[in-house]
Design an enzyme around this catalytic site. Structure first.
Site, PDB file in Angstrom:
ATOM      1  N   LYS A  55      32.254  39.474  36.372  1.00  0.00           N
ATOM      2  CA  LYS A  55      33.369  40.344  36.790  1.00  0.00           C
ATOM      3  C   LYS A  55      34.502  40.275  35.771  1.00  0.00           C
ATOM      4  CE  LYS A  55      32.097  39.853  41.623  1.00  0.00           C
ATOM      5  NZ  LYS A  55      32.338  39.160  42.906  1.00  0.00           N
ATOM      6  N   GLN A  99      35.958  34.700  45.486  1.00  0.00           N
ATOM      7  CA  GLN A  99      34.499  34.675  45.419  1.00  0.00           C
ATOM      8  C   GLN A  99      33.934  33.906  46.613  1.00  0.00           C
ATOM      9  OE1 GLN A  99      32.572  36.397  43.106  1.00  0.00           O
ATOM     10  NE2 GLN A  99      30.902  35.797  44.456  1.00  0.00           N
ATOM     11  N   ASP A 122      38.086  43.996  47.078  1.00  0.00           N
ATOM     12  CA  ASP A 122      36.753  43.765  47.657  1.00  0.00           C
ATOM     13  C   ASP A 122      36.623  44.474  49.008  1.00  0.00           C
ATOM     14  OD1 ASP A 122      34.997  42.369  46.026  1.00  0.00           O
ATOM     15  OD2 ASP A 122      35.849  40.403  46.531  1.00  0.00           O
TER      16      ASP A 122
END
Ligand code: NAD
Length: 298
Positions: A55, A99, A122
């Site tokens: 990412k 994460q 997200d």
């Protein structure tokens, strides 16, 4: 015998990233604004390290300001929450990702819900999930993996899925449920299935569009698929593969690619399918967030 089109997520993601990089350069030139993405990782889970590294690499390739905060695996919830509070207030940061999975002693819900909905790239915050479920896809951040799936489907079938039947295998909050909301918003007739579904193969066989997101290696077989269906494989399963007589670790999806590609019209591979598209969608959400922060049109 038909041979399915291989939906090349890697190439699609590369095209999308090039567009995002061009828009990012224009944003800097015209508005002196650089999208900023912060990744928070707690502990040293090797798969998470790889995901965050990919990412970060993608963010830099798009021309973003990219920061990574790596916290020790025994960090307290207070430590993580105060870092997120700092990032929520940081004007150089437009997207925050934590994460997952987090170490077991941390409450993932409390942590993901502490991210400002305006920086929730997200799209795990209940405000963004609520907007998506209410059909307000323009006003919400759309979760990255489901958005990547829809991008691939749109390329094959267009944006209006009226009259088509879609079956989603898996009902998680990060993949199954939001992808079902997006399919519904695109006018598909959607069936959700999961580990308690009876006669799963029969249900899948009715689908024009199959989204496999169960986390079960090669579960979806060729005889589960309606001829001509579009199959999107979200699963990432670590398996042992035999190459030249040697056993090596390998990645495989939830779909038996060889069997299904003889029946379907199009299929996304693993690796090289939904994975790269997920990262590209994260970049798209971060760019969108930066533009919104400056009151620009998205
Ligand atoms: P999850 O474990 O949270 O949910 C799995 C879902 O599948 C559950 O709803 C469960 O009921 C269902 N399921 C499990 N076994 C089943 C079976 N035998 N038959 C029918 N349904 C079954 O998983 P998740 O987070 O949604 O992820 C699913 C898969 O997608 C995993 O392999 C994960 O690694 C992968 N994934 C990939 C990406 C990507 O970027 N490509 C992103 C997220 C998840």
């Amino acid at each position: 015998m038909t041979v399915a089109i291989r939906i090349d997520g890697k190439a699609m993601a590369a095209n999308l990233s090039a567009t995002i990089a061009a828009e990012t350069a224009a944003l800097l030139r015209e508005h002196d604004l650089k999208p900023g993405l912060a990744a928070v990782i707690v502990g040293a889970d090797p798969a998470s390290q790889i995901y965050v590294r990919n990412k970060k690499r993608a963010a830099i390739a798009c021309g973003f300001h990219s920061v990574q905060h790596t916290l020790a695996s025994d960090s307290s919830e207070k430590d993580v929450l105060s870092l997120i509070e700092e990032l929520n207030a940081d004007e150089a940061i437009h997207g925050i990702l934590v994460q997952l999975p987090l170490p077991a002693h941390l409450d993932a819900q409390r942590i993901t819900q502490s991210i400002s909905p305006a920086k929730d790239v997200d799209a795990f915050h209940h405000i963004n999930i609520g907007k998506l479920t209410a059909g307000d896809t323009d006003g919400a951040f759309v979760p990255c993996t489901p958005a990547g799936c829809m991008f691939m489907i749109e390329e094959q079938l267009g944006s209006d899925l009226s009259g088509l039947s879609a079956v989603v295998v898996g009902r998680s909050n990060i993949v199954g449920k939001p992808v079902a909301s997006l399919l519904l918003a695109a006018n598909a007739t959607v069936t959700m299935t999961h580990s308690r579904t009876r006669d799963l193969a029969d249900v899948v066989r009715r689908a024009d569009i199959v989204i496999a997101a169960a986390g079960r290696a090669n579960m979806v077989k060729g005889n589960w698929i309606k001829p001509g269906a579009i199959v999107i494989d979200v699963g990432i399963n670590r398996v042992e593969a035999t190459v030249d007589g040697d056993t090596e670790p390998s990645l495989t999806g939830d779909v038996d690619f060889d069997e299904v590609s003889k029946v379907a019209a199009a299929i996304s591979p693993v690796p090289g399918g939904v994975g790269p598209m997920t990262i590209a969608m994260l970049m798209a959400n971060t760019l969108r967030s930066a533009k919104l922060s400056a009151g620009l049109e998205v």
